[in-house]
Design an enzyme around this catalytic site. Structure first.
Site, PDB file in Angstrom:
ATOM      1  N   ASN A   9      -5.774  -7.408   4.691  1.00  0.00           N
ATOM      2  CA  ASN A   9      -4.385  -7.602   4.275  1.00  0.00           C
ATOM      3  C   ASN A   9      -4.363  -8.791   3.318  1.00  0.00           C
ATOM      4  O   ASN A   9      -5.390  -9.401   3.026  1.00  0.00           O
ATOM      5  CB  ASN A   9      -3.494  -7.838   5.515  1.00  0.00           C
ATOM      6  CG  ASN A   9      -2.012  -7.765   5.182  1.00  0.00           C
ATOM      7  OD1 ASN A   9      -1.568  -6.880   4.461  1.00  0.00           O
ATOM      8  ND2 ASN A   9      -1.236  -8.720   5.677  1.00  0.00           N
ATOM      9  N   ASP A  25      -3.567  -3.480   4.372  1.00  0.00           N
ATOM     10  CA  ASP A  25      -3.972  -2.690   3.222  1.00  0.00           C
ATOM     11  C   ASP A  25      -5.009  -1.654   3.612  1.00  0.00           C
ATOM     12  O   ASP A  25      -5.088  -0.581   3.011  1.00  0.00           O
ATOM     13  CB  ASP A  25      -4.505  -3.596   2.121  1.00  0.00           C
ATOM     14  CG  ASP A  25      -3.365  -4.309   1.430  1.00  0.00           C
ATOM     15  OD1 ASP A  25      -2.930  -5.349   1.946  1.00  0.00           O
ATOM     16  OD2 ASP A  25      -2.870  -3.789   0.413  1.00  0.00           O
ATOM     17  N   ALA A  69       0.807  -1.222   0.000  1.00  0.00           N
ATOM     18  CA  ALA A  69       0.000   0.000   0.000  1.00  0.00           C
ATOM     19  C   ALA A  69       0.847   1.283   0.000  1.00  0.00           C
ATOM     20  O   ALA A  69       0.619   2.163  -0.840  1.00  0.00           O
ATOM     21  CB  ALA A  69      -0.963  -0.021   1.189  1.00  0.00           C
TER      22      ALA A  69
END
Lengths: 373, 373
Positions: free
Chosen positions: B271, B261, B55
């Site tokens: 995630n 994320d 990210a």
């Protein structure tokens, strides 16, 4: 599915002459190729190279392979023939050191012949068939019959595991089942163990929906389980091992069924690495976790799973498993081949003689006593 | 490690002209190859194909990429330029659906320009730089400065996460840490998030022992985490995802640290697929499970994780990922890219401003208020 079979190559009524026929599992899922052979070196090589794998399938292949090799014996007496059989059995039985069914199957064949030949003193007369060539011919037939009996028994026990396991589906259509590794038709001579209840449910029109873990590092789930279920028309979805938790969370799975390599007296179960993790995930989501295995997998001499040694395998299975390097070439790797799922995570053990339920120390003890095991 | 950088291509004193430079992570661990580009389609493609992933790194790449693309604008007015920036930002910001930093970074750039341009009525005058071409040039510079500010902030926050996270090691040497996927230097512009406390512990001579899940299907753990830790001299052992439970059971791991994320207001964390399963396994073994992420990963607008959309990816990532077919070519596949770990499985969220502890709805609310977020 016909991972291991006997092919008659003659026109007579008996089983002989014939050959061992194997699906070459090293070519799956790309190609379906059969190997037919009566050559000892080829048979040993096929077992070594995992052309045939799965404990029951290896046992059947070894017995049929021994038959295929020994049919060509030119021995002039039962004694001489038996000596040849023992030598071939020793070589085939040693093709893989750890597969217990391999030695078990060839030894069973040898003992059967010894018992038959031994009736009439030093093995020169066999079951009333006289001496010399007639005795040898009779022993060749007896060997073929014993090998086929091993195959038939394996097929029957797969079917029985399927019959017992299908009760878990309770007539429900579209039940989601997650499985790990391959304990299917390709690991046995017929229906498989973990997959047997799924095939049985499919036969009854219950249309189970299977999620197959790909099963790193050797991908038996992707290469074999997904292949054989797909080919059989079963609704199968392939996932990576690390997706099992999400699939469970989304409510796509109502049951887990896996095979077993060894079951201790208290129910602890050794199976392919990753099985233990799946069992924890299933418990977390309230999903029953079943083991399916023949009763011969239960090792009463082992009090608990911690006594089962865990084989470590080569680092490159993980670092270099897909035809290209997927990690630093000199990276440290930990690669246990199996893990042990503790009995308290197992809702039931599906055998050919019924489903064992907790508490396992008691139910397994009773069961083994009943089976005479 | 320099996963995302700005390369000046001119000879002047400013940042422009220049290009976005990325390590092509799809080529690791075999080759270390850089991509330099100022082409929007190439940038979108690089984000889609996971040339750049993680990210924070995606956010930095998107902002620098937006700068690289917009520098070539022939717009004659600030208004026209801003319209172009918004259009490019929308396209780049939509390259992947789940990564919140992607949209956050490009939107931050757009807002910055709007604020600057908006001072002087309908965006035609910019920060005292006049109108027309001068205003556009000033906006291009402002865009470059904002994108580089995002990069610099990311580098600083990686260090801060490392400083905060290393407290968990409490001066203990040789602590075992399991991580999943890659939230390391390659996922950010510097130290990483999940790996930042590990690098910080390594710098302090605490010699952490890391177990890296390989992280199917794209093997970021094997290709990236094992690669970057190994390269940095950290003791790292690669395992398959399905071995994590066994490694925990054997007592080899005292802590799990993963990236994120997106984190909802209640602490639920999206995630890489498999994270949720690892969290369950950690809970089962009494091992604390930490998320490490910058505060920008927290999306206060999302009440809970169930509102986070889960990207589905292509079937061939699983069936045919590494140069050979590993499953039937037409086999059904389920391939979610992420999962959501519920807050109750998370022992702490390590941010650049401290470690958040349960109960998350309260601690996250206070934290965001304090951060002005």
């Amino acid at each position: 599915m016909d991972a291991v079979r006997w092919t008659r190559t003659g026109t007579g009524q008996g089983m002989l002459p014939g050959k061992l026929r194997l699906i070459d599992q090293t070519r799956l899922p790309g190609e379906l190729v059969y190997i037919e052979t009566d050559d000892r070196d080829e048979i040993v090589d096929a077992i070594k190279r995992l052309v045939v794998r799965g404990a029951p399938a290896i046992g059947c292949a070894a017995a049929l392979g021994l038959t295929a090799v020994c049919q060509h014996s030119g021995a002039k007496s039962a004694t001489a023939f038996l000596a040849e059989v023992r030598e071939h059995a020793a070589v085939i039985g040693a093709a893989r050191p750890t597969a217990v069914n391999l030695a078990w199957a060839v030894n069973r064949c040898v003992r059967k012949l010894e018992a038959g030949a031994g009736d009439e003193g030093r093995g020169e007369r066999v079951e009333g068939k006289g001496t010399g060539a007639a005795a040898v011919a009779a022993l060749k037939d007896a060997l073929a019959r014993e090998a086929l009996a091993i195959l038939d028994e394996d097929m029957a026990l797969c079917r029985a595991i399927g019959e017992n396991g299908v009760a878990l589906f309770e007539g429900r259509k579209g039940v989601g089942v997650l499985t790990h590794c391959n304990a299917g038709a390709l690991a046995t001579s017929d229906f498989g163990t973990a997959l047997a209840p799924i095939y049985a449910a499919q036969e009854r029109g219950l249309a189970p929906r299977v999620f197959a873990d790909e099963t790193r590092p050797l991908l038996q789930g992707a290469r074999l389980t997904a292949w054989e279920l797909h080919r059989a028309g079963v609704d199968v979805t392939l996932i990576c091992d690390n997706m099992a938790a999400q699939v469970m969370r989304e409510g796509r799975v109502q049951m887990v069924i896996v095979g077993a390599d060894r079951i201790a007296a208290n129910g602890d179960t050794a199976n392919k690495i990753g099985t233990y993790g799946v069992a924890i995930l299933a418990r977390h989501h309230g999903i029953p976790f079943y083991v399916a295995a023949p009763y011969s997998t239960i090792d009463s001499a082992l009090a608990q799973g911690s006594q089962i040694p865990i084989e470590q395998r080569a680092a490159d299975e993980i670092r270099h498993g897909f035809g290209r390097l997927t990690a630093p070439a000199d990276c440290k790797v930990y690669n246990p081949a199996f893990d042990v799922t503790p009995a308290e995570l197992i809702a039931g053990i599906i055998t050919e003689r019924g489903i064992l339920r907790p508490p396992y120390p008691e139910t397994i003890r009773e069961f083994m006593a009943r089976c005479g095991g």
